[in-house]
Motif scaffolding. Structure first.
Motif, mmCIF file in Angstrom:
data_model
loop_
_atom_site.group_PDB
_atom_site.id
_atom_site.type_symbol
_atom_site.label_atom_id
_atom_site.label_comp_id
_atom_site.label_asym_id
_atom_site.label_seq_id
_atom_site.Cartn_x
_atom_site.Cartn_y
_atom_site.Cartn_z
ATOM 1 N N PHE B 33 11.431 -7.168 28.916
ATOM 2 C CA PHE B 33 11.287 -6.883 30.343
ATOM 3 C C PHE B 33 12.076 -5.631 30.711
ATOM 4 O O PHE B 33 13.073 -5.294 30.074
ATOM 5 C CB PHE B 33 11.863 -8.019 31.188
ATOM 6 C CG PHE B 33 11.211 -9.361 31.028
ATOM 7 C CD1 PHE B 33 11.553 -10.192 29.979
ATOM 8 C CD2 PHE B 33 10.275 -9.800 31.946
ATOM 9 C CE1 PHE B 33 10.969 -11.447 29.835
ATOM 10 C CE2 PHE B 33 9.688 -11.056 31.822
ATOM 11 C CZ PHE B 33 10.047 -11.877 30.767
ATOM 12 N N TYR B 35 13.803 -4.201 34.379
ATOM 13 C CA TYR B 35 14.097 -4.431 35.787
ATOM 14 C C TYR B 35 14.767 -3.187 36.354
ATOM 15 O O TYR B 35 15.470 -2.469 35.645
ATOM 16 C CB TYR B 35 15.036 -5.624 35.977
ATOM 17 C CG TYR B 35 14.361 -6.974 35.881
ATOM 18 C CD1 TYR B 35 14.030 -7.519 34.648
ATOM 19 C CD2 TYR B 35 14.054 -7.693 37.027
ATOM 20 C CE1 TYR B 35 13.404 -8.752 34.560
ATOM 21 C CE2 TYR B 35 13.433 -8.942 36.952
ATOM 22 C CZ TYR B 35 13.108 -9.454 35.712
ATOM 23 O OH TYR B 35 12.490 -10.680 35.638
ATOM 24 N N GLN B 37 17.419 -1.871 39.383
ATOM 25 C CA GLN B 37 18.446 -2.370 40.292
ATOM 26 C C GLN B 37 19.109 -1.203 41.015
ATOM 27 O O GLN B 37 19.839 -0.418 40.407
ATOM 28 C CB GLN B 37 19.502 -3.184 39.539
ATOM 29 C CG GLN B 37 20.525 -3.834 40.468
ATOM 30 C CD GLN B 37 21.516 -4.719 39.731
ATOM 31 O OE1 GLN B 37 21.769 -4.542 38.540
ATOM 32 N NE2 GLN B 37 22.072 -5.700 40.438
ATOM 33 N N GLU B 41 22.234 -3.852 45.221
ATOM 34 C CA GLU B 41 21.065 -4.691 45.490
ATOM 35 C C GLU B 41 20.736 -5.574 44.292
ATOM 36 O O GLU B 41 21.363 -5.501 43.245
ATOM 37 C CB GLU B 41 19.865 -3.810 45.846
ATOM 38 C CG GLU B 41 20.093 -2.991 47.110
ATOM 39 C CD GLU B 41 18.861 -2.177 47.510
ATOM 40 O OE1 GLU B 41 18.983 -1.373 48.448
ATOM 41 O OE2 GLU B 41 17.794 -2.346 46.884
ATOM 42 N N ALA B 42 19.726 -6.421 44.484
ATOM 43 C CA ALA B 42 19.296 -7.316 43.416
ATOM 44 C C ALA B 42 18.354 -6.612 42.454
ATOM 45 O O ALA B 42 17.652 -5.668 42.835
ATOM 46 C CB ALA B 42 18.593 -8.520 44.029
ATOM 47 N N PRO B 43 18.305 -7.053 41.198
ATOM 48 C CA PRO B 43 17.300 -6.512 40.267
ATOM 49 C C PRO B 43 15.894 -6.880 40.729
ATOM 50 O O PRO B 43 15.673 -7.964 41.284
ATOM 51 C CB PRO B 43 17.631 -7.214 38.945
ATOM 52 C CG PRO B 43 19.029 -7.698 39.085
ATOM 53 C CD PRO B 43 19.193 -8.017 40.539
ATOM 54 N N PHE B 45 11.729 -6.772 39.273
ATOM 55 C CA PHE B 45 10.898 -6.699 38.065
ATOM 56 C C PHE B 45 10.066 -5.421 38.053
ATOM 57 O O PHE B 45 9.468 -5.028 39.058
ATOM 58 C CB PHE B 45 9.987 -7.926 38.047
ATOM 59 C CG PHE B 45 8.929 -7.909 36.984
ATOM 60 C CD1 PHE B 45 7.636 -7.498 37.285
ATOM 61 C CD2 PHE B 45 9.221 -8.317 35.702
ATOM 62 C CE1 PHE B 45 6.652 -7.496 36.319
ATOM 63 C CE2 PHE B 45 8.243 -8.317 34.724
ATOM 64 C CZ PHE B 45 6.955 -7.916 35.034
ATOM 65 N N LEU B 87 17.413 -2.006 33.751
ATOM 66 C CA LEU B 87 17.909 -3.058 32.861
ATOM 67 C C LEU B 87 16.840 -3.442 31.859
ATOM 68 O O LEU B 87 15.719 -3.804 32.241
ATOM 69 C CB LEU B 87 18.300 -4.297 33.681
ATOM 70 C CG LEU B 87 19.154 -4.066 34.930
ATOM 71 C CD1 LEU B 87 19.453 -5.397 35.613
ATOM 72 C CD2 LEU B 87 20.430 -3.342 34.604
ATOM 73 N N LEU B 97 16.969 -15.180 27.916
ATOM 74 C CA LEU B 97 16.954 -13.754 28.238
ATOM 75 C C LEU B 97 18.270 -13.116 27.823
ATOM 76 O O LEU B 97 19.347 -13.619 28.141
ATOM 77 C CB LEU B 97 16.732 -13.540 29.734
ATOM 78 C CG LEU B 97 15.384 -13.960 30.290
ATOM 79 C CD1 LEU B 97 15.299 -13.629 31.771
ATOM 80 C CD2 LEU B 97 14.247 -13.290 29.537
ATOM 81 N N TRP B 99 20.279 -9.725 28.357
ATOM 82 C CA TRP B 99 20.266 -8.604 29.290
ATOM 83 C C TRP B 99 21.100 -7.438 28.759
ATOM 84 O O TRP B 99 22.242 -7.623 28.333
ATOM 85 C CB TRP B 99 20.836 -9.040 30.638
ATOM 86 C CG TRP B 99 19.987 -10.017 31.377
ATOM 87 C CD1 TRP B 99 19.864 -11.350 31.133
ATOM 88 C CD2 TRP B 99 19.110 -9.713 32.465
ATOM 89 N NE1 TRP B 99 18.969 -11.902 32.015
ATOM 90 C CE2 TRP B 99 18.498 -10.930 32.845
ATOM 91 C CE3 TRP B 99 18.796 -8.555 33.179
ATOM 92 C CZ2 TRP B 99 17.576 -11.008 33.902
ATOM 93 C CZ3 TRP B 99 17.893 -8.635 34.228
ATOM 94 C CH2 TRP B 99 17.289 -9.847 34.572
ATOM 95 N N GLY B 100 20.533 -6.252 28.808
ATOM 96 C CA GLY B 100 21.321 -5.059 28.550
ATOM 97 C C GLY B 100 22.215 -4.760 29.744
ATOM 98 O O GLY B 100 21.997 -5.277 30.848
ATOM 99 N N ALA B 101 23.215 -3.909 29.523
ATOM 100 C CA ALA B 101 24.152 -3.559 30.589
ATOM 101 C C ALA B 101 23.547 -2.603 31.612
ATOM 102 O O ALA B 101 24.112 -2.396 32.686
ATOM 103 C CB ALA B 101 25.421 -2.973 30.006
#
Lengths: 114, 109
Positions: B33, B35, B37, B41-43, B45, B87, B97, B99-101
């Motif tokens: 995926f 994303y 951000q 704010e929020a991530p 898609f 992301l 999931l 997640w990358g930084a």
């Protein structure tokens, strides 16, 4: 529609105090999640729920608890906050199988523990 | 262990094209995926790839090579509003999931 609503937006908390972060969704999604986001790190899963009445531990569950009494609400509780729990907390939901579908996030709750 | 690697920060010029690379190591694979951000704010898609190849969605495209454990996000005709963190997220065999930084993309006029 509102999507996912988190409260509070931000909070300063004394160490040792308890705190509940609220999360409500109006999309009728089965799966819900709590993540924390810290500078320089990827999102880390705290707890999740695949459906109402069930919960599971994520990658960093210690010090946190959740409940899922109904489809819409997924509160996160810190029983006795510690400074390492200072972070931005995101609630998210999805309508498919756990972690296979798009996640919808709330706006986040910024928590500072002193 | 499971890991996502992506650059920490990139800078590009408004109107140009930028490619954000991501390499992943997961136990099994159930998709990749991306994303977006914005700061504070929020991530949100952007894309999902589970098969090799390029998926195009407007100005954004995402590529996947499963044999190389590699993906990239391509942003065309950059706009100032594209300044954000991107992301990269891998799904393992248990659909966990990773997640990358994130890659902070700075767009300059």
């Amino acid at each position: 529609t509102a999507g996912i609503t988190q409260a509070p937006t931000s909070q300063i908390l004394a160490a040792g105090r308890s705190m509940t972060l609220r999360c409500t969704q109006d999309m009728r999604h089965n799966a819900m999640y709590w993540y924390r986001q810290d500078l320089g790190l990827g999102l880390r899963l705290i707890h999740y729920s695949n459906t109402a009445g069930t919960t599971g531990k994520g990658e960093v569950p210690d010090g946190y608890s959740v409940s899922r009494a109904n489809t819409d609400d997924f509160p996160l509780t810190l029983a006795s906050a510690v400074p390492s729990q200072t972070s931005v907390y995101f609630c998210a939901s999805s309508d498919g199988e756990r972690d296979t579908g798009e996640l919808f996030f709330g706006e986040g709750s910024r928590l500072t523990v002193l | 262990g499971q890991n996502i690697d992506q650059p920490t920060e990139m800078t590009a010029t408004e109107g140009a094209i930028v490619q954000i690379n991501c390499t992943y190591q997961t136990s099994g694979f159930n998709g990749l995926f991306w994303y977006q951000q914005h700061a504070g704010e929020a991530p949100t898609f952007l894309s999902y790839n589970v098969l090799d190849g390029l998926e195009e969605k407007g100005r954004f495209s995402s590529f996947l090579s499963r044999s190389k454990g590699y993906s990239y996000l391509l942003l065309k005709e950059l706009q100032m509003k594209d300044s954000a963190s991107y992301l990269c997220v891998g799904a393992d065999s248990n659909y966990q999931l990773i997640w990358g930084a994130g890659t902070k993309l700075i767009i300059k006029p």
